[in-house]
Design a protein around this motif. Structure first.
Motif, short mmCIF file in Angstrom:
data_model
loop_
_atom_site.label_atom_id
_atom_site.label_comp_id
_atom_site.label_asym_id
_atom_site.label_seq_id
_atom_site.Cartn_x
_atom_site.Cartn_y
_atom_site.Cartn_z
N ASN A 1 93.28 -100.65 -46.59
CA ASN A 1 92.89 -102.20 -46.29
C ASN A 1 92.94 -102.46 -44.86
O ASN A 1 92.86 -103.70 -44.47
CB ASN A 1 93.36 -103.10 -47.10
N GLY A 2 93.56 -101.38 -44.05
CA GLY A 2 93.91 -101.74 -42.88
C GLY A 2 92.79 -101.79 -41.94
O GLY A 2 91.51 -101.85 -42.25
N ALA A 3 92.89 -102.52 -40.66
CA ALA A 3 91.84 -102.71 -39.66
C ALA A 3 91.16 -101.42 -39.18
O ALA A 3 89.99 -101.32 -39.16
CB ALA A 3 92.44 -103.49 -38.37
N ALA A 4 91.84 -100.07 -38.96
CA ALA A 4 91.20 -99.07 -38.62
C ALA A 4 90.37 -98.71 -39.92
O ALA A 4 88.82 -98.29 -39.27
CB ALA A 4 91.92 -97.91 -38.52
N ILE A 5 90.29 -98.60 -40.73
CA ILE A 5 89.36 -98.26 -41.78
C ILE A 5 88.24 -99.16 -41.77
O ILE A 5 86.88 -98.69 -41.79
CB ILE A 5 89.96 -98.41 -43.25
N ARG A 6 88.40 -100.71 -41.65
CA ARG A 6 87.35 -101.35 -41.68
C ARG A 6 86.55 -101.21 -40.35
O ARG A 6 85.01 -101.16 -40.47
CB ARG A 6 87.93 -102.88 -41.75
N LEU A 7 87.08 -100.81 -39.22
CA LEU A 7 86.44 -100.46 -38.06
C LEU A 7 85.75 -99.29 -38.02
O LEU A 7 85.16 -99.05 -36.92
CB LEU A 7 87.58 -100.88 -36.91
N GLY A 8 86.25 -98.44 -39.05
CA GLY A 8 85.56 -97.01 -38.98
C GLY A 8 86.26 -96.24 -38.06
O GLY A 8 85.51 -95.00 -37.36
N LEU A 9 87.51 -96.34 -37.66
CA LEU A 9 88.09 -95.57 -36.65
C LEU A 9 89.44 -94.84 -36.99
O LEU A 9 90.07 -95.42 -38.28
CB LEU A 9 88.79 -96.62 -35.64
N ASN A 10 89.86 -93.78 -36.41
CA ASN A 10 91.18 -93.40 -36.68
C ASN A 10 92.09 -94.47 -36.31
O ASN A 10 91.85 -95.08 -35.47
CB ASN A 10 91.30 -92.07 -36.03
N ARG A 11 93.27 -94.39 -36.91
CA ARG A 11 94.63 -95.15 -36.26
C ARG A 11 94.75 -95.05 -34.84
O ARG A 11 94.94 -96.14 -34.06
CB ARG A 11 95.64 -94.98 -37.15
N SER A 12 94.80 -93.75 -34.45
CA SER A 12 95.18 -93.55 -32.86
C SER A 12 94.05 -94.04 -32.11
O SER A 12 94.61 -94.49 -31.14
CB SER A 12 95.54 -91.79 -32.87
N THR A 13 92.89 -93.76 -32.58
CA THR A 13 91.67 -94.30 -31.74
C THR A 13 91.95 -95.84 -31.62
O THR A 13 91.44 -96.63 -30.36
CB THR A 13 90.68 -93.92 -32.33
N LEU A 14 92.06 -96.39 -32.72
CA LEU A 14 92.19 -98.07 -32.75
C LEU A 14 93.37 -98.53 -31.71
O LEU A 14 93.24 -99.32 -31.00
CB LEU A 14 92.41 -98.69 -34.13
N GLN A 15 94.45 -97.66 -31.90
CA GLN A 15 95.75 -98.10 -31.00
C GLN A 15 95.44 -97.78 -29.44
O GLN A 15 95.59 -98.53 -28.48
CB GLN A 15 96.74 -97.28 -31.33
N PHE A 16 94.59 -96.82 -29.13
CA PHE A 16 94.11 -96.45 -27.75
C PHE A 16 93.15 -97.44 -27.43
O PHE A 16 93.53 -98.14 -26.37
CB PHE A 16 93.24 -95.39 -27.68
N ARG A 17 92.04 -98.00 -28.32
CA ARG A 17 91.27 -99.18 -27.77
C ARG A 17 91.98 -100.41 -27.59
O ARG A 17 91.59 -101.37 -26.64
CB ARG A 17 90.16 -99.24 -28.75
N MET A 18 92.88 -100.83 -28.45
CA MET A 18 93.71 -101.89 -28.46
C MET A 18 94.52 -101.92 -26.95
O MET A 18 94.51 -102.96 -26.38
CB MET A 18 94.71 -102.35 -29.34
N LYS A 19 94.98 -100.78 -26.85
CA LYS A 19 96.06 -101.01 -25.31
C LYS A 19 94.94 -100.76 -24.21
O LYS A 19 95.07 -101.76 -23.16
CB LYS A 19 96.49 -99.39 -25.39
#
Length: 520
Positions: free
Chosen positions: A492-510
């Motif tokens: 239920n995390g944001a990465a799954i909802r956005l269709g991204l890997n967790r590392s990719t989401l962290q990169f985009r947030m940074k």
């Protein structure tokens, strides 16, 4: 006394032969004229004969001046390998059997026995006792053989073979011309799609004149176009959908030294991924299941001209190295071929995407991006050049009025104000469609603009503020993080909802400066 008896005996044998020869000589001029007339008739006949009627037509003319039982034309297997037999009074089945009994090897052997004339008389077994085969020579190449046969062993006389050789020359010319005509027809059929394409795609002066407006933003853009157009540099055109990127590309082409050569365009988003390589670089026959003929690609069509690739951000990653090679080396291979071709085409690309962001997301090759981004040009949105809207309205009203045979003379001020104040998310394309509808609705001299519809669209967009792609992405990620209470991973995390890997989401947030509250 003995000598007188010997002379008398000799005379009794010689004089009848001399008399027969003189009678034959008296008939010769008459036969010569008949054969000359037959050649003239045959020449006229061949000008209108169809290939399937060739043997029948020749047989009808020759039977009057040459005694034969079978006439056969064998086209060489290097051409079309077609045999057309016929005969006079003989049964058709026999003629067909006899002609099939003949072979190219036999004809070659016969021709070798008479190298001086290229004509031979071959005794044959079965019913066909004598055969005269004459090579058909056209433009220095052997096309086949002209064959005449008899059921008896009476060889063809020298004058018969001389006449038949003249006939064979005319037949060879007919076959050669037929092959040339067929070859031209095939080339015409093959080139027809390209010619139709050029009729649709070649630039016109009107395309350049359709850039309408006098705003500062447009004037700045046209100055950039005038600066880069004379060069052969690659140009990357940015802009929202419907801003007129293709018109800018045509202007670049028209102002360049390549203006007399083709302007070839391709929308990369409109072609299925599996066919895009074939569209760009062409393919050979049999390269894939539906490749029933050779196809010339757009880069080959645009040689010495300009190729415009719209929506270039949609080119798949696996095809991008081949596009990069064309830009750097001017070389490519057709699909299904190992032969390297070259092209001197100038590339103009366009996109409504942020290619820089695509590079960071590894959806677009960085080396290709740098090669495309030599001279970036941005086309302003219509809301950034509102002072051009009245001129564009006038332009579209005149165009659609001529097309629909309407006489529209004015635009109400209220309608014009509504057009100027509307945000136009679809830009010039949306404005064009609105004006076309207004012309359809206008039965009098005044343009009836559907102002109420524009007002409803504007009300629905209240509170909407134009955002860059980066701003929109940041807002979307923030909204998703708030819904998941800033949980990044898990089902239920944001990465799954956005269709991204967790590392990719962290990169985009940074990259976007998104920090969880309380963790600054």
């Amino acid at each position: 006394m003995a000598s007188l008896i010997e002379f008398a005996s000799t005379s009794s044998r010689v004089w009848p032969a001399i008399a027969a020869q003189e009678a034959s000589d008296r008939k010769r001029p008459d036969m010569f004229m008949k054969r000359y007339e037959a050649l003239l008739r045959l020449s006229r006949c061949l000008t209108s004969a169809q290939p399937e009627e060739l043997v029948t037509s020749i047989s009808a003319e020759l039977r009057q001046v040459v005694d034969f039982d079978l006439l056969d034309i064998v086209v060489s297997r290097a051409g079309s390998s077609e045999t057309s037999p016929t005969s006079g009074e003989a049964d058709e089945a026999v003629c067909d059997r006899e002609s099939r009994h003949s072979s190219d090897d036999a004809y070659e052997e016969g021709a070798a026995r008479a190298p001086s004339s290229g004509v031979s008389c071959l005794p044959r077994g079965d019913e066909l006792k004598t055969q005269c085969s004459i090579p058909l020579i056209g433009r220095g190449a052997k096309l086949g053989f002209f064959v005449v046969g008899r059921f008896d062993e009476d060889d063809f006389a020298d004058d018969d073979m001389e006449f038949l050789t003249q006939v064979a020359g005319q037949v060879a010319m007919f076959i050669d011309n037929s092959k040339a005509h067929h070859h031209i027809a095939e080339l015409t059929e093959k080139l027809m799609p390209e010619s139709i394409y050029f009729e649709d795609e070649l630039p016109t002066e009107a395309n350049f004149e359709e850039i309408v407006g006098r705003s500062a933003a447009l004037r700045s853009l046209l100055r950039q176009v005038e600066t880069v157009a004379p060069t052969d540099s690659t140009v990357l055109i940015y802009g929202e959908t419907g801003t007129g990127k293709e018109l800018i590309a045509r202007a670049l082409h028209n102002l360049s030294a390549r203006h007399s050569c083709p302007f070839v365009k391709l929308n990369c988003a409109a072609i299925p991924t599996g066919l895009l390589e074939s569209e760009l670089f062409g393919h050979e026959r049999g390269a894939f299941t539906s490749a029933i003929a050779q196809r010339i690609g757009r880069f080959e069509l645009a040689n010495r001209g300009t190729i415009f690739l719209d929506e270039i951000g949609e080119i798949p990653l696996e095809l991008q190295p081949k596009l990069l090679r064309v830009l750097q080396e001017r070389e490519f291979e057709r699909l299904g071929s190992s032969r390297t071709l070259t092209t001197d085409a100038r590339l103009i690309a366009a996109t409504n995407r942020d290619l820089g962001a695509y590079v960071q997301e590894q959806k677009f090759r960085s080396d290709l991006f740098y090669r495309l981004n030599v001279f970036p040009v941005r086309v302003p949105a219509l809301r950034e050049r509102r002072e051009d809207i009245p001129l564009l309205v006038q332009h579209f009203v005149e165009r659609f009025s001529r097309r629909m045979n309407r006489n529209i003379e004015s635009v109400p001020k209220q309608s014009m104000d509504a057009l100027i104040n509307y945000s136009w998310p679809g830009n010039i394309r949306e404005l064009e469609n609105v004006i076309e509808r207004a012309v359809i609705l206008s039965s009098g001299p005044e343009l009836k603009v559907p102002v109420g519809e524009l007002s409803r669209l504007a009300s629905a967009a209240d509170g909407w503020k134009p955002q860059t792609l980066e701003e929109a992405e940041r807002a979307h990620i923030l909204a998703t993080l708030k819904k998941t209470r800033w949980v990044l991973a898990g089902p239920n995390g944001a990465a799954i909802r956005l269709g991204l890997n967790r590392s990719t989401l962290q990169f985009r947030m940074k990259k976007l400066g998104i920090v969880r509250p309380g963790c600054e």
